[in-house]
Enzyme design. Structure first.
Site, PDB file in Angstrom:
ATOM      1  N   HIS A 367       0.803  -1.231   0.000  1.00 25.32           N
ATOM      2  CA  HIS A 367       0.000   0.000   0.000  1.00 25.32           C
ATOM      3  C   HIS A 367       0.829   1.271   0.000  1.00 25.32           C
ATOM      4  O   HIS A 367       0.258   2.361   0.093  1.00 25.32           O
ATOM      5  CB  HIS A 367      -0.922   0.053   1.217  1.00 25.32           C
ATOM      6  CG  HIS A 367      -1.984  -0.991   1.216  1.00 25.32           C
ATOM      7  ND1 HIS A 367      -3.211  -0.811   0.636  1.00 25.32           N
ATOM      8  CD2 HIS A 367      -1.997  -2.240   1.730  1.00 25.32           C
ATOM      9  CE1 HIS A 367      -3.950  -1.903   0.806  1.00 25.32           C
ATOM     10  NE2 HIS A 367      -3.230  -2.783   1.466  1.00 25.32           N
ATOM     11  N   LYS A 558      -8.232  14.252   4.597  1.00 29.01           N
ATOM     12  CA  LYS A 558      -7.387  13.053   4.594  1.00 29.01           C
ATOM     13  C   LYS A 558      -6.316  13.266   5.655  1.00 29.01           C
ATOM     14  O   LYS A 558      -6.213  14.356   6.224  1.00 29.01           O
ATOM     15  CB  LYS A 558      -6.750  12.847   3.223  1.00 29.01           C
ATOM     16  CG  LYS A 558      -6.056  14.110   2.654  1.00 29.01           C
ATOM     17  CD  LYS A 558      -5.488  13.887   1.262  1.00 29.01           C
ATOM     18  CE  LYS A 558      -6.505  13.978   0.155  1.00 29.01           C
ATOM     19  NZ  LYS A 558      -6.563  12.816  -0.692  1.00 29.01           N
ATOM     20  N   ARG A 559      -5.507  12.240   5.930  1.00 31.91           N
ATOM     21  CA  ARG A 559      -4.392  12.425   6.846  1.00 31.91           C
ATOM     22  C   ARG A 559      -3.543  13.610   6.385  1.00 31.91           C
ATOM     23  O   ARG A 559      -3.418  13.871   5.193  1.00 31.91           O
ATOM     24  CB  ARG A 559      -3.530  11.156   6.922  1.00 31.91           C
ATOM     25  CG  ARG A 559      -4.169  10.036   7.727  1.00 31.91           C
ATOM     26  CD  ARG A 559      -4.427  10.441   9.163  1.00 31.91           C
ATOM     27  NE  ARG A 559      -3.200  10.483   9.921  1.00 31.91           N
ATOM     28  CZ  ARG A 559      -2.830   9.566  10.808  1.00 31.91           C
ATOM     29  NH1 ARG A 559      -3.609   8.527  11.065  1.00 31.91           N
ATOM     30  NH2 ARG A 559      -1.702   9.684  11.461  1.00 31.91           N
ATOM     31  N   LYS A 564       0.897  14.642   0.710  1.00 33.46           N
ATOM     32  CA  LYS A 564      -0.482  14.906   0.285  1.00 33.46           C
ATOM     33  C   LYS A 564      -0.694  16.393  -0.021  1.00 33.46           C
ATOM     34  O   LYS A 564      -1.681  16.783  -0.613  1.00 33.46           O
ATOM     35  CB  LYS A 564      -1.464  14.429   1.349  1.00 33.46           C
ATOM     36  CG  LYS A 564      -1.444  12.904   1.531  1.00 33.46           C
ATOM     37  CD  LYS A 564      -2.428  12.443   2.588  1.00 33.46           C
ATOM     38  CE  LYS A 564      -2.319  10.976   2.939  1.00 33.46           C
ATOM     39  NZ  LYS A 564      -3.018  10.088   1.982  1.00 33.46           N
ATOM     40  N   THR A 666      -8.490   6.568  -1.955  1.00 36.57           N
ATOM     41  CA  THR A 666      -9.827   6.020  -2.082  1.00 36.57           C
ATOM     42  C   THR A 666     -10.854   7.137  -1.838  1.00 36.57           C
ATOM     43  O   THR A 666     -11.979   7.059  -2.330  1.00 36.57           O
ATOM     44  CB  THR A 666     -10.068   4.867  -1.093  1.00 36.57           C
ATOM     45  OG1 THR A 666      -9.554   5.259   0.191  1.00 36.57           O
ATOM     46  CG2 THR A 666      -9.388   3.592  -1.546  1.00 36.57           C
ATOM     47  N   LYS A 670     -14.588   8.224  -3.667  1.00 42.02           N
ATOM     48  CA  LYS A 670     -15.830   8.533  -2.936  1.00 42.02           C
ATOM     49  C   LYS A 670     -16.395   9.871  -3.405  1.00 42.02           C
ATOM     50  O   LYS A 670     -17.606  10.013  -3.624  1.00 42.02           O
ATOM     51  CB  LYS A 670     -15.559   8.572  -1.424  1.00 42.02           C
ATOM     52  CG  LYS A 670     -15.154   7.204  -0.864  1.00 42.02           C
ATOM     53  CD  LYS A 670     -14.483   7.265   0.500  1.00 42.02           C
ATOM     54  CE  LYS A 670     -13.789   5.935   0.784  1.00 42.02           C
ATOM     55  NZ  LYS A 670     -12.859   5.997   1.924  1.00 42.02           N
TER      56      LYS A 670
HETATM   57  C1  26V Z   1       2.769   1.889   7.615  1.00 37.70           C
HETATM   58  C2  26V Z   1       3.225   1.990   8.875  1.00 37.70           C
HETATM   59  C3  26V Z   1       4.663   2.047   9.060  1.00 37.70           C
HETATM   60  C4  26V Z   1       5.045   1.765  10.461  1.00 37.70           C
HETATM   61  C5  26V Z   1       4.179   2.519  11.422  1.00 37.70           C
HETATM   62  C6  26V Z   1       2.759   2.128  11.339  1.00 37.70           C
HETATM   63  C7  26V Z   1       2.323   2.041   9.943  1.00 37.70           C
HETATM   64  C8  26V Z   1       0.973   1.989   9.686  1.00 37.70           C
HETATM   65  C9  26V Z   1       0.538   1.889   8.401  1.00 37.70           C
HETATM   66  C10 26V Z   1       1.441   1.852   7.381  1.00 37.70           C
HETATM   67  C11 26V Z   1       0.970   1.686   5.997  1.00 37.70           C
HETATM   68  C12 26V Z   1       0.344   2.877   5.476  1.00 37.70           C
HETATM   69  C13 26V Z   1      -0.005   2.591   4.074  1.00 37.70           C
HETATM   70  C14 26V Z   1      -1.300   3.171   3.685  1.00 37.70           C
HETATM   71  O1  26V Z   1      -2.171   3.470   4.475  1.00 37.70           O
HETATM   72  N1  26V Z   1      -1.417   3.301   2.419  1.00 37.70           N
HETATM   73  C15 26V Z   1      -2.611   3.829   1.815  1.00 37.70           C
HETATM   74  O2  26V Z   1      -3.365   2.707   1.400  1.00 37.70           O
HETATM   75  C16 26V Z   1      -4.558   3.089   0.768  1.00 37.70           C
HETATM   76  C17 26V Z   1      -5.316   1.829   0.464  1.00 37.70           C
HETATM   77  O3  26V Z   1      -4.622   1.072  -0.465  1.00 37.70           O
HETATM   78  C18 26V Z   1      -4.245   3.893  -0.480  1.00 37.70           C
HETATM   79  O4  26V Z   1      -5.439   4.300  -1.060  1.00 37.70           O
HETATM   80  C19 26V Z   1      -3.406   5.113  -0.121  1.00 37.70           C
HETATM   81  O5  26V Z   1      -3.017   5.793  -1.286  1.00 37.70           O
HETATM   82  C20 26V Z   1      -2.195   4.682   0.645  1.00 37.70           C
HETATM   83  O6  26V Z   1      -1.477   5.803   1.127  1.00 37.70           O
END
Ligand code: 26V
Length: 825
Positions: A367, A558-559, A564, A666, A670
């Protein structure tokens, strides 16, 4: 407002009297016998719980039926492992999926209760950070709808994503407490508890591949199940969340000798695992507790699915035929090592058989390609916490590198970049490599992202396994994001193109011929207007600010993250503000700039950007020159429920990430589905939105991902970029010298100095192009017919982004499970 619009209120068929009476009796019964409350003293909260319990009974019937049916047919099941499920509220969604909203409304009315008053009391379950977690929630609903047998596994955090308040323009975090009243949706399954080990030592078992691991510490994982109901109650999936409990919650001897704290230490240490969601979606969470969370839920889930599998099919070798294990990012990547361990050490398989079962069952979704979000763990930490798994990871690596050495690619291959162990930064396990090597299929989440996976982070692995990477573009559930969030638009669409659009979302394309029809445009616009009025009321309540619903509502929710580029948006807002002040009498397109989003608590620059947006808002909103032309709001505590309010009320959707950095997005889908027009870069799924809506119906700007890569390789001097970009120097100067922070003139000096030093996110580089695109948006807005045509065209072309389509693709190409979603949208 014309007469026709009045009847675009949700128009569900009037519920039968007997249904209403039945529900009244069930709710009353639940209130009395499950909650022990007399109707005369019941509070809104009690009514909500009683109503949920009454509704839940109906869901359980569907749930039992669909679970039984899938077992009876010996169907293959998917197990979706995700550290995050961003569910939001469930009551309205479940009512709508069961077509019971009106029945419930009338039943409650008879009891003197207003459905609209109790719905907002339900906590917004925020067991996720953002896109990744919300995607998991949409997919659960789509598996239920399309009949893919699915069980989602995650953690039942006591505290979800923090609550955000804005105090003096700053983000202030406080703990979230969704379980403080009980959670009526869940079922505790004490009987489904597994032991999870940590630490200890390993001893080889002579003459076999087996190893005896004696953990130094054990905790229990206790299951909590929640049914997820599909559209029209066609099926139900299960969300199984694990809670950590101590094996010995109280050491009585210690307590008796007076060591009251010591007596509880084991309990606190165990329970800490499921206590709180890590509130970051990118910055490394290098802490041991995070790794404990990851192993805890992965091990519990695998033990559970193996037990289920063996109970039904008796033979562990059949696993890949009957089980698909989907890893939602690398957070459950230890599944590769854990499944090997269980197969070898517990089920006595030899290595190669265990390996083919493991890779036959597991697949992995990536992701993000942001380097800081790619998980790695120090070898020393894994060795200490999971000694057996470290052995297995080393063995997988040895086997893999051996295969590389023997392959045709050998000469070209760079073993150091392929290795599961990164030796550059003090020996760390690359979890993405572990997940990749241990999976039969690895997917990206948009066409662009998948190509970038092949070209960048995964290029060396892709060379070795050229067939392994595939794309499944993300999707969103139209039930929550269109029918639930925008019932009036749903009613209009059903009216004009037929009710069956709710069962077959691809029929939305039938709205296309109406895009230029003046009468239809008017009805469409009236609905937007009502949604904007509703949002305006919330803005008034939250911020005390009156906003005019005839303005263009321009939203970026969004975050908060540098990639972003909320920063780009607010800088452009300042340029617009200056321009309006310079020529107040031009026919400006009146705009409301809406921002919402949370910053990771340790992410300093993201927090500063929130501060800047709020500071700009207070200057702009108090300026009478720009009064009815420009307003800026930052809505606090962004969550799923707020998204459901803002999206149907938005005219313009800001999807402006630095190209190449947003894997998919996403929110973009929406908004477009609800008819908001996108202003965006060619990033993530924006590219595919453009393909569908056509380039005249989206406002694209900025560098492409290839151009960004080149610019990053050999950056131009930022001073040069600033010099040739109209207005930019003035905007930067104003922010840097405190024009928006008069009480603390230096507040943003560092932020701007950093930007001048290094334009990593192309805020300066894309400024001009963004501003031009915004001007094109404003021009289109002034041509009302053209605007609504664009807007309607977006809705009509976006059904492909349904998560039913996405889940259908997973089922067919990755899980190899038949689904009911046969029709391509
Ligand atoms: C990474 C990490 C790294 C360590 C700390 C905790 C943590 C928590 C989550 C993540 C992964 C984040 C990746 C993420 O949220 N990606 C998003 O995924 C969406 C669904 O596929 C996508 O639409 C977004 O563009 C993407 O940023």
């Amino acid at each position: 407002m014309n007469d026709q619009t009045i009847d675009t209120a949700p128009r569900a068929a009037a519920p039968a009297e007997s249904e209403v009476a039945q529900l009244v009796s069930e709710i009353t019964k639940r209130l009395t016998y499950s909650l022990g409350k007399d109707p005369s003293v019941a509070q809104n909260h009690d009514w909500l719980t009683a109503s949920i319990l009454a509704l839940r009974d109906r869901i359980i019937d569907v749930w039992r039926r669909s679970t039984k049916e899938s077992y009876a047919h010996g169907r293959k099941r998917v197990y979706y492992l995700s550290l995050e499920f961003l569910i939001g509220r469930s009551f309205a969604d479940a009512l709508s999926n069961l077509q019971m909203t009106e029945t419930m409304r009338q039943a409650l009315a008879r009891l003197g209760v207003d459905l609209d008053a109790i719905e907002p009391i339900e906590p917004d379950a925020a067991l996720g950070n953002g896109g990744l977690g919300r995607l998991a929630a949409c997919y659960m609903e789509s598996t239920a709808t399309t009949g893919v047998p699915c069980l989602g596994y995650g953690i039942r955090y006591d505290h979800g994503l923090f609550k955000q308040q804005i105090i003096d323009g700053h983000q202030v975090e406080s703990p979230e407490d969704w379980l403080s009243f009980r959670n009526p949706w869940e079922f505790e399954r004490r009987e489904s508890a597994y032991q999870i080990g940590f630490g200890g030592s390993c001893a080889a078992v002579n003459g076999s591949a087996q190893v005896n691991w004696t953990p130094g510490e054990r905790v229990f994982a206790v299951a909590y199940d929640t049914p997820v109901i599909g559209w029209r109650g066609s099926g139900a999936s299960t969300l199984r969340l694990w809670r950590a409990q101590a094996v010995h919650p109280l050491h009585l001897e210690m307590f008796n000798t007076g060591d009251h704290m010591g007596a509880l230490t084991e309990r606190y240490r165990a329970e800490a695992i499921s206590n709180v969601l890590y509130p970051s979606d990118t910055s490394p969470a290098g802490q041991e507790l995070r790794l404990r969370q990851e192993y805890f839920f992965t091990s519990a889930s695998l033990q559970d699915l193996l037990r289920r599998h063996l109970k039904q099919f008796k033979d562990v070798r059949l696993l890949p035929d009957k089980v698909a294990i989907q890893l939602n990012d690398t957070h459950p990547a230890l599944a590769v090592a854990e499944l090997m361990r269980l197969l070898i050490d517990d089920h006595q398989l030899d290595w190669s058989e265990a390996w083919s079962i493991t890779t036959g069952a597991i697949s992995y979704t990536n992701h993000t390609l942001l380097p800081e979000a790619l998980e790695t763990w120090p070898v020393s930490l894994i060795e200490r916490l999971l000694p057996r798994h470290m052995q297995i990871i080393f063995a997988i690596n040895a086997q893999f590198l051996d295969l590389v050495r023997r392959s045709d690619e050998h000469h070209a291959a760079d073993l150091a970049s392929l290795s599961l162990i990164d030796e550059q930064n003090g020996r760390r396990v690359r979890m993405s490599h572990l997940a990749f090597v241990g999976s039969h299929t690895v997917n990206g989440v948009s066409a662009l992202h998948t190509n970038l996976m092949r070209q960048t982070v995964f290029a060396p692995l892709h060379k070795i396994y050229p067939q392994r990477i595939t794309n499944v573009t993300n999707g969103i559930t139209p039930r929550r994001w269109l029918f639930g969030a925008n019932p009036k638009l749903t009613a209009l669409l059903s009216d004009v193109i037929g009710e069956d659009v709710t069962d077959d979302i691809s029929r939305l394309s039938k709205a296309l011929p109406h895009a230029r029809d003046a009468a239809f445009q008017e009805r469409f616009a009236d609905i937007r207007r009502l949604n904007k009025e509703r949002l305006a009321r919330t803005i008034k309540q939250e911020l005390g600010l009156t906003v005019d619903p005839t303005m263009l509502f321009d939203a970026q929710i969004k975050r908060i993250h540098e990639y972003k580029r909320q920063f780009l948006n607010i800088l452009e807002t300042i340029a617009l503000y200056d321009a309006i002040r310079a020529e107040p009498y031009r026919d400006w397109t009146p705009r409301l700039k809406i921002f919402a989003g949370k910053a990771a608590s340790t992410y300093h620059s993201a927090k500063l950007i929130i501060n800047l947006i709020n500071d700009v808002a207070s200057v702009v909103n108090n300026d009478i020159t720009t009064r009815d032309r420009l307003k800026v709001v930052f809505l606090p505590n962004y969550n799923v429920s707020l998204a459901e309010l803002v999206i149907p009320a938005s005219d313009l959707s800001e999807q402006i990430s630095t190209a190449g950095m947003e894997a998919s997005g996403t929110g973009n889908m929406k908004f477009a589905l609800n008819g908001a027009v996108t202003i965006g870069t060619l990033d993530g799924a924006n590219v595919e939105i453009r393909e569908r809506v056509g380039e005249d119906n989206i406002f694209v700007f900025g560098k492409t991902s290839a151009e960004v890569a080149r610019e990053r390789e050999a950056p131009r001097a930022t001073e040069e970029v600033i010099a040739e970009t109209p207005y930019l120097a003035d905007v930067l100067e104003a922010v840097a010298t405190g024009a928006f922070s008069p009480t603390d003139r230096n507040r943003y000096a560092g932020l701007i100095a950093d930007l001048r030093r290094d334009d990593r996110f192309m805020v300066l580089n894309d400024f001009r192009s963004y501003r031009d695109a915004q001007r094109r948006v404003s021009e289109r807005w002034l041509d009302r017919r053209a605007w609504w045509e664009t807007s309607i065209t977006n809705t009509a072309h976006c059904s492909w982004f349904s998560s039913d389509r996405a889940v259908g693709e997973y089922a067919e190409r990755i899980w190899r499970i038949p689904s009911r979603e046969a029709k391509p949208a």
